[in-house]
Design an enzyme around this catalytic site. Structure first.
Site, mmCIF file in Angstrom:
data_model
loop_
_atom_site.group_PDB
_atom_site.id
_atom_site.type_symbol
_atom_site.label_atom_id
_atom_site.label_comp_id
_atom_site.label_asym_id
_atom_site.label_seq_id
_atom_site.Cartn_x
_atom_site.Cartn_y
_atom_site.Cartn_z
ATOM 1 N N SER A 152 0.847 -1.186 0.000
ATOM 2 C CA SER A 152 0.000 0.000 0.000
ATOM 3 C C SER A 152 0.883 1.237 0.000
ATOM 4 O O SER A 152 2.050 1.189 0.428
ATOM 5 C CB SER A 152 -0.897 0.011 1.244
ATOM 6 O OG SER A 152 -1.548 1.251 1.405
ATOM 7 N N TYR A 166 -2.387 -0.555 10.345
ATOM 8 C CA TYR A 166 -2.310 -0.773 8.904
ATOM 9 C C TYR A 166 -0.977 -0.288 8.330
ATOM 10 O O TYR A 166 -0.286 -1.029 7.617
ATOM 11 C CB TYR A 166 -3.471 -0.057 8.217
ATOM 12 C CG TYR A 166 -3.607 -0.375 6.749
ATOM 13 C CD1 TYR A 166 -4.223 -1.548 6.321
ATOM 14 C CD2 TYR A 166 -3.110 0.496 5.771
ATOM 15 C CE1 TYR A 166 -4.349 -1.850 4.974
ATOM 16 C CE2 TYR A 166 -3.223 0.200 4.428
ATOM 17 C CZ TYR A 166 -3.843 -0.970 4.032
ATOM 18 O OH TYR A 166 -3.961 -1.262 2.700
#
Length: 265
Positions: A152, A166
């Protein structure tokens, strides 16, 4: 250098390659279809058998090949079973895509430790186990191979809205890819990550809503994406296809950002 290196059709050919996709029932579905269209023989792994069967039927109806491994890499045994299914179905494992992941949003002072751990287990421990299982098989085969892990932009950039789990997990994925790029080079195995910005998935569906918090968040994101839109699953297929194909045989240990220019600004 052989003639095939000058032939784009050979460089990007996935014909006959055995590719395992972990998380195929959700984030890996579009890529599974793309790889199947390119001639790859696909093993679909996920903990959603119904979604896998539907995807397998779609691939087979297109003239492709698809086997089902109803596993999630949450244990060493399940990760090994995924790989074993690919080998049982096609005789070997040439490539693997790992898309497993989740999120839990909360400021660090409010986040339950168990919730943080669930994100780390899904986003880091699972991919690590999948890499371990694939590495064992590819090294045993002695023919090299390629692995792609979904990362990501949040592996590179922080986030102010409760993303300590995350962002940490995706930063660790980028580091894992670098380390395995060094460790596996002697075996001819490449490993890279693809780092998208927000793209449509079960985790991000709320950001695509026409009204409510999703709309506000989306508008803020769009102001920072040069291409002016959020991503769709199809937007990362090309990057993953390239990294699994012979065209990327000299690329390893890298994170490639398919993010509409988000990390460029």
């Amino acid at each position: 250098m052989t003639q095939q290196h000058f032939d784009p059709q050979q460089m990007f050919s996935m014909a006959g390659k055995s590719v395992l996709i972990s998380g195929a029932g959700t984030l890996g579905a579009a890529t599974a279809i793309g790889l199947a269209k390119g001639g790859a023989r696909i093993t679909l792994a996920d903990n959603n058998p119904e979604a896998l069967q539907k995807l397998a039927d779609q691939i087979i109806s297109m003239g492709g090949q698809a086997a089902i491994a109803p596993y999630w890499p949450d244990t060493e045994e399940h990760a090994m079973a995924m790989v074993a299914k690919a080998v049982e179905s096609y005789g070997e494992l040439n490539g693997m895509l790992i898309t497993n992941g989740t999120n839990y949003v909360a400021d660090i002072v409010d986040m339950p430790v168990d919730s943080w751990q669930k994100v780390m287990d899904a986003n880091l421990r699972g991919p690590w186990l999948a890499c371990q299982a694939a590495g064992r098989q590819m090294i045993k085969q002695g023919k090299g191979g390629s692995v792609v892990v979904l990362s990501s932009t949040r592996g590179k950039l922080g986030h102010p809205a409760g993303y300590t789990a995350y962002c940490t997990s995706k930063g660790a994925i980028d580091s894992l890819v670098k380390t395995l790029g060094c460790e596996w080079g002697k075996h001819g195995i490449t490993i890279n990550a693809v780092g998208p910005t927000v793209f449509r998935s079960p985790v991000s569906a709320w950001m695509y809503a026409e009204e409510g918090p999703g709309k506000v968040t989306r508008e803020g994101m769009l102001s920072r994406i040069p291409l002016g839109r959020l991503g769709e699953p199809e937007d990362i297929v090309g990057s993953i296809y390239f990294l699994l194909s012979p065209a990327s045989q000299f690329c390893t240990g890298q994170t490639f950002y398919a993010d509409g220019g988000y990390t460029a600004g």
